[in-house]
Design a protein around this motif. Structure first.
Motif, PDB file in Angstrom:
ATOM      1  N   VAL A  85       0.833  -1.203   0.000  1.00 10.90           N
ATOM      2  CA  VAL A  85       0.000   0.000   0.000  1.00 10.90           C
ATOM      3  C   VAL A  85       0.868   1.253   0.000  1.00 10.90           C
ATOM      4  N   ARG A  86       1.910   1.248   0.815  1.00  6.48           N
ATOM      5  CA  ARG A  86       2.792   2.406   0.878  1.00  6.48           C
ATOM      6  C   ARG A  86       3.455   2.674  -0.482  1.00  6.48           C
ATOM      7  N   GLU A  87       3.879   1.602  -1.137  1.00  6.78           N
ATOM      8  CA  GLU A  87       4.513   1.749  -2.447  1.00  6.78           C
ATOM      9  C   GLU A  87       3.529   2.288  -3.471  1.00  6.78           C
ATOM     10  N   ALA A  88       2.301   1.797  -3.427  1.00  8.08           N
ATOM     11  CA  ALA A  88       1.296   2.266  -4.376  1.00  8.08           C
ATOM     12  C   ALA A  88       1.007   3.752  -4.175  1.00  8.08           C
ATOM     13  N   ILE A  89       0.868   4.177  -2.933  1.00 10.17           N
ATOM     14  CA  ILE A  89       0.591   5.584  -2.643  1.00 10.17           C
ATOM     15  C   ILE A  89       1.741   6.470  -3.129  1.00 10.17           C
ATOM     16  N   ASP A  90       2.961   6.003  -2.930  1.00 10.94           N
ATOM     17  CA  ASP A  90       4.133   6.809  -3.298  1.00 10.94           C
ATOM     18  C   ASP A  90       4.373   6.855  -4.802  1.00 10.94           C
ATOM     19  N   THR A 190      -5.927   2.016  -2.648  1.00 11.10           N
ATOM     20  CA  THR A 190      -5.533   1.196  -1.496  1.00 11.10           C
ATOM     21  C   THR A 190      -6.382  -0.065  -1.402  1.00 11.10           C
ATOM     22  N   ALA A 191      -7.696   0.072  -1.643  1.00 11.57           N
ATOM     23  CA  ALA A 191      -8.561  -1.107  -1.588  1.00 11.57           C
ATOM     24  C   ALA A 191      -8.202  -2.094  -2.692  1.00 11.57           C
ATOM     25  N   ASN A 192      -7.902  -1.589  -3.884  1.00  8.83           N
ATOM     26  CA  ASN A 192      -7.531  -2.482  -4.986  1.00  8.83           C
ATOM     27  C   ASN A 192      -6.221  -3.205  -4.717  1.00  8.83           C
ATOM     28  N   VAL A 193      -5.260  -2.515  -4.100  1.00  8.28           N
ATOM     29  CA  VAL A 193      -3.985  -3.153  -3.781  1.00  8.28           C
ATOM     30  C   VAL A 193      -4.201  -4.312  -2.826  1.00  8.28           C
ATOM     31  N   VAL A 194      -4.956  -4.074  -1.755  1.00  3.93           N
ATOM     32  CA  VAL A 194      -5.172  -5.124  -0.755  1.00  3.93           C
ATOM     33  C   VAL A 194      -5.962  -6.279  -1.357  1.00  3.93           C
ATOM     34  N   THR A 195      -7.011  -5.961  -2.094  1.00  2.19           N
ATOM     35  CA  THR A 195      -7.836  -7.018  -2.691  1.00  2.19           C
ATOM     36  C   THR A 195      -7.033  -7.837  -3.698  1.00  2.19           C
ATOM     37  N   LEU A 255      -5.322 -21.529 -13.973  1.00  3.52           N
ATOM     38  CA  LEU A 255      -4.997 -20.919 -12.683  1.00  3.52           C
ATOM     39  C   LEU A 255      -3.700 -20.125 -12.770  1.00  3.52           C
ATOM     40  N   GLN A 256      -2.720 -20.688 -13.445  1.00  2.00           N
ATOM     41  CA  GLN A 256      -1.439 -19.987 -13.587  1.00  2.00           C
ATOM     42  C   GLN A 256      -1.599 -18.707 -14.411  1.00  2.00           C
ATOM     43  N   LYS A 257      -2.418 -18.781 -15.456  1.00  2.00           N
ATOM     44  CA  LYS A 257      -2.672 -17.583 -16.251  1.00  2.00           C
ATOM     45  C   LYS A 257      -3.376 -16.508 -15.423  1.00  2.00           C
ATOM     46  N   SER A 258      -4.391 -16.911 -14.674  1.00  2.00           N
ATOM     47  CA  SER A 258      -5.125 -15.951 -13.846  1.00  2.00           C
ATOM     48  C   SER A 258      -4.221 -15.309 -12.806  1.00  2.00           C
ATOM     49  N   ARG A 259      -3.345 -16.124 -12.217  1.00  2.00           N
ATOM     50  CA  ARG A 259      -2.451 -15.537 -11.222  1.00  2.00           C
ATOM     51  C   ARG A 259      -1.454 -14.575 -11.878  1.00  2.00           C
ATOM     52  N   ALA A 260      -0.939 -14.951 -13.040  1.00  2.00           N
ATOM     53  CA  ALA A 260       0.017 -14.080 -13.719  1.00  2.00           C
ATOM     54  C   ALA A 260      -0.624 -12.738 -14.085  1.00  2.00           C
ATOM     55  N   GLN A 261      -1.859 -12.781 -14.590  1.00  2.00           N
ATOM     56  CA  GLN A 261      -2.544 -11.542 -14.928  1.00  2.00           C
ATOM     57  C   GLN A 261      -2.875 -10.735 -13.680  1.00  2.00           C
ATOM     58  N   ASN A 262      -3.236 -11.445 -12.602  1.00  2.00           N
ATOM     59  CA  ASN A 262      -3.497 -10.756 -11.337  1.00  2.00           C
ATOM     60  C   ASN A 262      -2.219 -10.091 -10.809  1.00  2.00           C
ATOM     61  N   ARG A 263      -1.070 -10.772 -10.977  1.00  2.00           N
ATOM     62  CA  ARG A 263       0.212 -10.184 -10.573  1.00  2.00           C
ATOM     63  C   ARG A 263       0.528  -8.936 -11.409  1.00  2.00           C
ATOM     64  N   ASN A 264       0.225  -9.001 -12.700  1.00  2.00           N
ATOM     65  CA  ASN A 264       0.445  -7.833 -13.550  1.00  2.00           C
ATOM     66  C   ASN A 264      -0.396  -6.648 -13.078  1.00  2.00           C
ATOM     67  N   GLN A 265      -1.636  -6.947 -12.670  1.00  2.00           N
ATOM     68  CA  GLN A 265      -2.497  -5.881 -12.157  1.00  2.00           C
ATOM     69  C   GLN A 265      -1.948  -5.315 -10.852  1.00  2.00           C
ATOM     70  N   LEU A 266      -1.440  -6.196  -9.992  1.00  2.00           N
ATOM     71  CA  LEU A 266      -0.842  -5.731  -8.745  1.00  2.00           C
ATOM     72  C   LEU A 266       0.354  -4.832  -9.018  1.00  2.00           C
ATOM     73  N   MET A 267       1.200  -5.219  -9.973  1.00  2.00           N
ATOM     74  CA  MET A 267       2.348  -4.387 -10.317  1.00  2.00           C
ATOM     75  C   MET A 267       1.896  -3.007 -10.822  1.00  2.00           C
ATOM     76  N   ALA A 268       0.810  -2.983 -11.588  1.00  2.00           N
ATOM     77  CA  ALA A 268       0.298  -1.705 -12.085  1.00  2.00           C
ATOM     78  C   ALA A 268      -0.158  -0.818 -10.930  1.00  2.00           C
ATOM     79  N   TYR A 269      -0.845  -1.410  -9.947  1.00  2.00           N
ATOM     80  CA  TYR A 269      -1.266  -0.636  -8.774  1.00  2.00           C
ATOM     81  C   TYR A 269      -0.065  -0.107  -7.998  1.00  2.00           C
ATOM     82  N   LEU A 270       1.027  -0.855  -7.995  1.00  2.00           N
ATOM     83  CA  LEU A 270       2.221  -0.428  -7.271  1.00  2.00           C
ATOM     84  C   LEU A 270       3.037   0.596  -8.051  1.00  2.00           C
TER      85      LEU A 270
END
Length: 519
Positions: A85-90, A190-195, A255-270
Motif C-alpha cells: 500500500v505504501r509503495e502504491a501511494i508513493d 488502497t482497496a484495490n492493492v489489498v484485494t 490458474l497460472q494464467k489468472s495468477r500471472a494476470q493478477n500479478r500484472n495488475q498488482l504491479m500496475a497498482y504499485l
C-alpha cells in the motif's frame, strides 16, 4: 487538508470578501441535503459472522457507531500488505494526477478572487518628438521636444449583485470536488492493492492444492501400472486414472494464467511495470481477520464517503453557477481613476504643475441579446437539477455498497464454514474409497470420483477463505476508508504563495473544516 491548513498558503485569504458579499448575492444559497432518515443499512439486523476452522475463519461482530481507522489495512496484520500500500501511494501516477488537479482547482479559485479587489497598473514613458508647426496651422520651424510621462490607472467593479462572489463560490466548490476526488482515488487504489494481494494469495493456494493433487495422481498412475504388470488390475483402470490425471493437469494452466494476470495488475497498482515483479507475495495463512468491524451510523455515511462528498460539491458548484448566470443579466457599475504627471524635463515630472488625474464611473447592462442570457440561466438551472439527481443516486449506491458488504461478510462466513466441513468429508471419503478398492469391495471409478470431489472442495475452501478477507476490505471501502483520520494531501496539492501583501481575514469568515465523524 483542512481549511485551516489551506489558509496558510495566503493566496486564498480574499475568500473572506467573497463570503462577506455572499449574503446579498443573487441566485440560490446552497444548503447541504439531509442524510437519509434510516437507522440501518439492511432490512434485518445483522450481528456478525460465524467462525470456522483455519485461516480466514475468525468470527466477526459488527460494532455500530465505531469509527473507521485511517490506516485500515493494518487490521490484516501483514507487513507485506502495508508495504504494498505504501509503495502504491508513493508511486502510482493517479495519486500524482489527483494532487495536481486539486492544486489547479485551488489556484483557479485564488486567481478569480482578485476580481473582488481593485486593479491598478503603472507605466512610465519617455518620448522624443519633432512636430512641424504646419500641423497646427502655423508657420515656423518644427517643434522638437522630449516628453516624460508617468501614469497609475485604477479600476474597480463593485460586486453589487454578488456575481463575482458566486463565481468564486463555484470555484471553491470545484476545488472541494477535486479534493474528494483525491480521497476517492486514494481509497480505490488502497482497496484495490489489498484485494489484489489477497487474490494473488488465493491463486497461489489453489495452484498449490492442484499441484499436490497432480503429484498424488501421478504416483497412483505409477502404482496402477505396476499392479497391471502383475495382473492385479485391468488396463481400463490404468487408462481411467491417466485420463483423470490429464483432466487435473488441464486445470493448472488457467490458474497460472489468472495468477500471472493478477500479478500484472498488482504491479500496475504499485506503479511498476510487469517485468519489475520481484515475486513478493502474501501467504493466505499469514493474514488475520479483525474480530470487530466498524459500522458507521447511516447519518454519518454521507459525510464519510468521498464520492458522496464529491457529488455534493458538484451540486454546490451548480448552485453557484445559477447565481452567476442571474447576476450576468443585471447591470454593472465600474469605477475608474487615473493619476500621473507629464513634463518636458525629467526634473519637473513630479512637480505640482505636471500632475494629471481623472475619475470616472460607468454603468453597463444588457439591453437586447436575443435571449442569450436568459437561456444561459435556464441551462444552469437544469444543470443544478441534474447534479442534484446524481447526488441522490450516489447516496443510494453508497448505502447499497455497505448493505452488500455486510451481507457478504455474513454469508461468506457461513459458506467458509460449510466448505471446511465439505473438505473434511471429501478427504475421509477418499480414504474410505481407496481402502475399499484395495479390499476389492468397490470399483476404481469411486476412487476417481472421490479424488475429484476432494480437489474441488479444496479449491472452494481456498476461494471462500479469500472471500472473507476481500469482504472485510469491501466494508472498509464502502464506509469511506477513514480518510478523515489521516492526511492524504502532499505539498503538490497546496496553493503556491503569491508573495503579495497579506489581507486580514475577519474571525469566522472561513468555513470550518469538515467533520465527517463524531468520534
Amino acid at each position: 487538508m483542512t481549511y485551516r491548513r489551506w489558509l496558510k498558503s495566503g493566496a486564498l485569504i480574499p475568500l473572506a470578501h467573497a463570503l462577506a458579499l455572499g449574503g446579498c448575492a443573487v441566485g440560490p444559497n446552497f444548503v447541504a441535503a439531509d442524510a437519509p432518515g434510516v437507522s440501518g443499512y439492511t432490512a434485518g439486523r445483522l450481528s456478525g459472522a460465524a467462525g470456522a476452522d483455519g485461516p480466514g475463519g475468525t468470527a466477526q461482530r459488527f460494532v455500530a457507531g465505531a469509527d473507521v481507522p485511517g490506516i485500515w489495512w493494518k487490521v490484516f496484520r501483514s507487513r507485506r500488505i502495508e508495504a504494498f500500500v505504501r509503495e502504491a501511494i508513493d508511486n502510482h501516477p493517479d495519486i500524482t494526477a489527483a494532487q495536481a488537479a486539486l492544486r489547479e482547482a485551488r489556484e483557479v479559485a485564488a486567481a478569480d478572487m482578485s476580481a473582488l479587489m481593485p486593479s491598478a497598473s503603472g507605466s512610465d514613458s519617455v518620448t522624443r518628438s519633432q512636430t512641424p508647426l504646419a500641423e497646427s496651422g502655423q508657420t515656423g520651424p518644427s517643434s522638437l521636444f522630449t516628453l516624460y510621462k508617468t501614469s497609475v490607472p485604477i479600476s474597480f467593479t463593485p460586486d453589487i449583485f454578488g456575481g463575482k462572489a458566486r463565481g468564486i463560490e463555484a470555484d471553491l466548490a470545484y476545488a472541494d470536488y477535486q479534493r474528494f476526488q483525491l480521497e476517492a482515488t486514494y481509497l480505490t487504489l488502497t482497496a484495490n492493492v489489498v484485494t489484489t494481494a489477497i487474490s494473488d494469495a488465493s491463486y497461489a493456494d489453489q495452484i498449490r492444492a492442484t499441484e499436490e493433487q497432480i503429484e498424488g495422481q501421478r504416483q497412483l498412475v505409477a502404482l496402477l501400472e505396476q499392479q497391471f504388470a502383475l495382473g492385479a488390475v485391468s488396463n481400463a483402470d490404468v487408462l481411467t486414472q491417466k485420463a483423470q490425471l490429464a483432466q487435473t493437469v488441464a486445470t493448472l494452466p488457467p490458474l497460472q494464467k489468472s495468477r500471472a494476470q493478477n500479478r500484472n495488475q498488482l504491479m500496475a497498482y504499485l506503479g511498476r511495470l510487469p517485468s519489475q515483479d520481484r515475486a513478493e507475495a502474501v501467504p493466505l495463512s499469514n493474514l488475520r481477520l479483525p474480530r470487530d468491524l466498524p459500522v458507521s451510523v447511516p447519518s454519518l455515511l454521507v459525510r464519510q464517503r468521498p464520492d458522496i462528498q464529491a457529488a455534493e460539491s458538484q451540486v454546490h458548484q451548480a448552485s453557484a453557477n445559477v447565481g452567476v448566470a442571474v447576476a450576468n443579466m443585471l447591470p454593472n457599475v465600474t469605477l475608474s481613476a487615473s493619476g500621473g504627471s507629464s513634463a518636458l524635463a525629467l526634473s519637473g515630472l513630479y512637480g505640482p504643475k505636471s500632475v494629471a488625474w481623472s475619475v470616472a464611473a460607468s454603468l453597463t447592462g444588457p439591453i437586447f441579446d436575443a435571449g442569450n442570457l436568459y437561456h444561459t440561466k435556464e441551462s444552469k438551472i437544469a444543470a443544478l437539477e441534474q447534479s442534484g439527481a446524481k447526488y441522490r443516486s450516489t447516496v443510494i449506491t453508497a448505502f447499497q455498497n455497505v448493505a452488500d458488504a455486510l451481507r457478504a461478510i455474513q454469508s461468506d462466513a457461513d459458506l467458509l464454514k460449510a466448505q471446511v466441513e465439505a473438505e473434511k468429508t471429501a478427504a475421509e471419503s477418499l480414504k474410505m474409497s481407496q481402502a475399499q478398492f484395495k479390499a476389492g469391495s468397490t470399483t476404481f471409478i469411486s476412487v476417481i470420483n472421490a479424488e475429484q470431489t476432494l480437489l474441488t472442495a479444496r479449491i472452494n475452501r481456498v476461494k471462500a477463505q479469500a472471500s472473507r478477507y476481500a469482504d472485510t476490505v469491501a466494508l472498509y471501502q464502502a464506509l469511506g476508508g477513514g480518510w478523515w483520520n489521516r492526511i492524504d494531501e502532499s505539498p503538490a496539492a497546496e496553493v503556491k504563495p503569491a508573495g503579495v501583501a497579506a489581507i486580514f481575514v475577519p474571525a469566522g469568515a472561513l468555513p470550518p473544516p469538515p467533520a465527517p465523524s463524531a468520534n
